[in-house]
Write a protein that holds these residues in place. Structure first.
Motif, short mmCIF file in Angstrom:
data_model
loop_
_atom_site.label_atom_id
_atom_site.label_comp_id
_atom_site.label_asym_id
_atom_site.label_seq_id
_atom_site.Cartn_x
_atom_site.Cartn_y
_atom_site.Cartn_z
N LYS A 1 -5.21 5.38 2.75
CA LYS A 1 -4.41 4.18 2.50
C LYS A 1 -4.90 3.53 1.20
N SER A 60 -3.38 7.00 8.50
CA SER A 60 -4.20 6.85 7.30
C SER A 60 -5.26 5.78 7.49
N LYS A 61 -6.31 5.90 6.72
CA LYS A 61 -7.30 4.81 6.66
C LYS A 61 -7.79 4.64 5.22
N ARG A 90 5.09 6.42 9.91
CA ARG A 90 3.85 6.42 9.13
C ARG A 90 3.02 7.66 9.41
N HIS A 127 3.36 10.98 2.27
CA HIS A 127 3.14 9.63 1.76
C HIS A 127 4.18 8.67 2.31
N THR A 138 -4.41 0.53 -1.53
CA THR A 138 -3.74 -0.75 -1.79
C THR A 138 -3.27 -0.78 -3.24
N PHE A 145 0.83 -1.20 0.00
CA PHE A 145 0.00 0.00 0.00
C PHE A 145 0.85 1.25 0.00
N ALA A 202 0.26 5.13 1.42
CA ALA A 202 -0.67 5.99 2.15
C ALA A 202 -0.37 7.42 1.73
#
Ligand code: 1HN
Length: 459
Positions: free
Chosen positions: A130, A186-187, A183, A147, A132, A123, A125
Motif C-alpha cells: 500500500k 495489501s499493507k 481490493r 493494483h 500513500t 493510496f 496498492a
C-alpha cells in the motif's frame, strides 16, 4: 490446327487489380511510406490546461463513481489521433478518486506510472504494497501486478496516469484481469517503497546542481535502470531567465508542469504553460523550454526511450552529441589533456550536464570536483568555458590560463593515487557502486571508475 486466343495487352493497372484479388499489393508504389527517410510521427504538439481539465473531473465526480467507472480517467487525446494516443507511443490521462471510493483491483501487461497532481492520503496498492500518495510523488505499477486505488483523506485526489498503451496497439497482446475482490490484500511497505519516488527527493537532486538546466532520471530502486522496459521518466529544472538546450529525439514525451510557468517551442508551435498543465512533444521535433518570470520551472516527463533503445532506434540531436552519458561512458579517468588527467572526463561530464544527458554520472562530490578545486577553478566558470569553447584544445588552453601549471604534477599524483580510505568509506561508496561489495581488493578510484564504466554499459 491450333487456335490462337488473342490476349489483350497486359498493363500495370490490370496487374494491380489481380494482385489485389490475390490479397497482395506491390511494394514499389508505397516504398516511401513503408520506410520513410526520417522519423514520421503522426502526433502534433498539444497542451492540456489544468484549469480546463479540473472542472471536467469535478463534473465526472458527481455523475459517476470510481467503482462504476472502474477508472475515472479523462484521456488526453492527441488532436491528430484517437484514444489512447497522447503521442504516437504514450498514453496520458487525468484520473480522480474521491474520499472513500475504491478503484477496483486489476492487473494488465501495460505498465503505468502516476504523477500525483492534487490531494493527499490517497493510496495505490500495488502487488500487496500500500503506497500513500501526495502531490509530486511518482508511483509505479509494473506490468502484471494487481493494483487498486483508494482515498482515506478529504477532497479529490487527482493524478496523471502515464501508460505505454499505444505500444500495445501495435503489438495487440495487452491483456487484463480483474481481481475477484474490489481490493487486493495489501499493507504499507516497510521502509522506502520500491514503487514510490517522492518529489522532495527528486527536487533535492535538481536543486543540488548549479547548472541552469538540470535533468534527473527516475531509476529503479534496486538497480541503475529505467523505471520500466518501455517507459522512462525524468524531471528537469530550468533556471529563471535561461532556456533548456534545444533537443530532438526519436522518443516522444509527455510533460507535466510541477512548478513555475513558461513556454515550450515544439517545431513551429509554441505552447504556453503553467503549473498543472500537461503537454505532448512528438518524436523528432526540436523543442526548447523557457521559464517565465523570476522562478525556476520544474517539469516532470515520461517518454519511450527505454523501448527505443531496446529496438536500436533511439537517436538524439544534442548540443554535444559526443557527450550522451546515458548511452556511453565519459572518457577514462587516465586520459590526459593539457597535462592533466581527469580533465577530458570532466569536460565530457560538463557537456552532458549542460544538455541534461548525465545519465548515471555526476560532477561532484568526487574527483571532477577535486580536480577543479585543486586547480582553483570555479565549476560554473568551467562549465561556461566548456559551453563557449566546445573543443578540447581550446578548453585545455583556457584551464591553463586560469590555473597554475606548476601544480599539475602534484594534482595528477593526488588524483591517480586517491582511493577508498577505510571500511566506513567503503560502506558509504558501496551504496553507489554496489558491485564493490564483491571486490574488497579494489581501492584505487581510477580502477574503480574503469570497471564501473564498463559495467554500467554492459546491459
Ligand atoms: C488503468 O488501469 C489505470 O489502473 C489508469 O489506474 C489508466 C488507462 C487505460 C487502461 C487502463 C489504473 C488506464 C488504465
Amino acid at each position: 490446327m491450333a487456335t490462337i486466343v488473342p490476349q489483350a495487352a497486359d498493363s500495370l493497372e490490370k496487374l494491380f487489380a489481380d494482385a489485389g484479388s490475390a490479397a497482395t499489393a506491390p511494394l514499389w508504389t508505397m516504398m516511401q511510406a513503408m520506410v520513410p527517410p526520417s522519423p514520421a510521427p503522426k502526433a502534433v504538439p498539444h497542451l492540456w490546461r489544468w484549469d480546463e481539465l479540473r472542472p471536467l473531473l469535478d463534473r465526472a465526480g458527481t455523475l459517476i463513481s470510481a467503482d462504476q467507472a472502474e477508472r475515472r480517467v479523462f484521456m488526453l487525446v492527441n488532436p491528430a489521433l484517437r484514444p489512447p494516443y497522447t503521442t504516437d507511443t504514450l498514453f496520458g490521462g487525468m484520473q480522480m478518486i474521491l474520499p472513500g471510493e475504491t478503484a477496483p483491483a486489476h492487473r494488465h501487461t501495460a505498465f503505468a506510472l502516476r504523477f500525483i497532481v492534487e490531494g493527499e492520503r490517497g493510496f495505490t496498492a500495488v502487488g500487496g504494497e500500500k503506497v500513500t500518495m501526495e502531490r509530486g510523488d511518482v508511483i509505479l505499477t509494473p506490468s502484471w501486478e494487481f493494483h487498486d486505488h483508494g482515498h482515506e483523506g478529504s477532497g479529490p485526489m487527482i493524478w496523471l496516469d502515464g501508460l505505454d498503451l499505444p505500444i500495445w496497439q501495435a503489438i495487440p497482446v495487452n491483456f487484463a484481469e480483474p481481481y475477484a475482490e474490489p481490493r487486493y490484500p495489501s499493507k504499507p511497505a516497510e521502509g522506502r517503497s520500491r514503487l514510490k519516488f517522492p518529489w522532495s527527493e527528486i527536487r533535492a537532486k535538481l536543486d543540488g546542481s548549479t547548472s541552469s538546466f538540470y535533468s534527473v532520471e527516475y531509476e529503479q530502486r534496486e538497480r541503475r535502470a529505467p523505471i520500466s522496459r518501455i517507459v522512462g521518466a525524468s524531471a528537469e529544472r530550468i533556471a529563471a531567465g535561461t532556456e533548456s538546450p534545444r533537443r530532438r529525439e526519436t522518443s516522444s514525451a509527455v510533460y507535466h508542469v510541477v512548478e513555475g510557468s513558461g513556454s515550450t517551442t515544439v517545431g513551429e508551435v509554441e505552447l504556453q504553460w503553467t503549473r498543472g498543465d500537461t503537454f505532448a512533444v512528438p518524436a523528432w521535433m526540436p523543442y526548447v523550454h523557457r521559464p517565465r518570470g523570476d522562478e525556476a520551472a520544474y517539469l516532470f516527463r515520461y517518454d519511450d526511450r527505454p523501448v527505443l533503445r531496446a529496438l536500436g532506434a533511439y537517436r538524439a540531436q544534442l548540443l554535444f552529441p559526443e557527450a550522451d552519458l546515458r548511452e556511453h561512458a565519459p572518457r577514462a579517468a587516465s586520459v590526459e589533456l593539457g597535462g592533466l588527467v581527469f580533465l577530458a572526463r570532466t569536460i565530457d561530464k560538463a557537456k552532458a550536464k549542460l544538455q541534461g544527458t548525465l545519465g548515471p554520472y555526476k560532477i561532484g562530490p568526487g574527483l571532477s570536483a577535486y580536480l577543479l578545486e585543486w586547480l582553483r577553478i570555479d565549476e560554473d566558470a568551467f562549465t561556461d568555458a566548456v559551453r563557449e569553447l566546445r573543443e578540447d584544445d581550446a578548453i585545455a588552453a583556457w584551464v591553463r590560463a586560469h590555473s597554475d601549471p606548476s601544480t599539475y604534477p602534484e594534482i595528477g599524483e593526488k588524483l591517480r593515487t586517491r582511493g577508498i580510505r577505510d571500511a566506513a568509506h567503503r560502506a558509504d561508496v558501496a551504496t553507489r557502486y554496489e558491485w564493490l561489495g564483491d571486490r574488497p581488493d579494489l581501492k584505487n578510484w581510477f580502477e574503480i571508475l574503469d570497471i564501473d564504466d564498463a559495467l554500467t554499459f554492459a546491459r
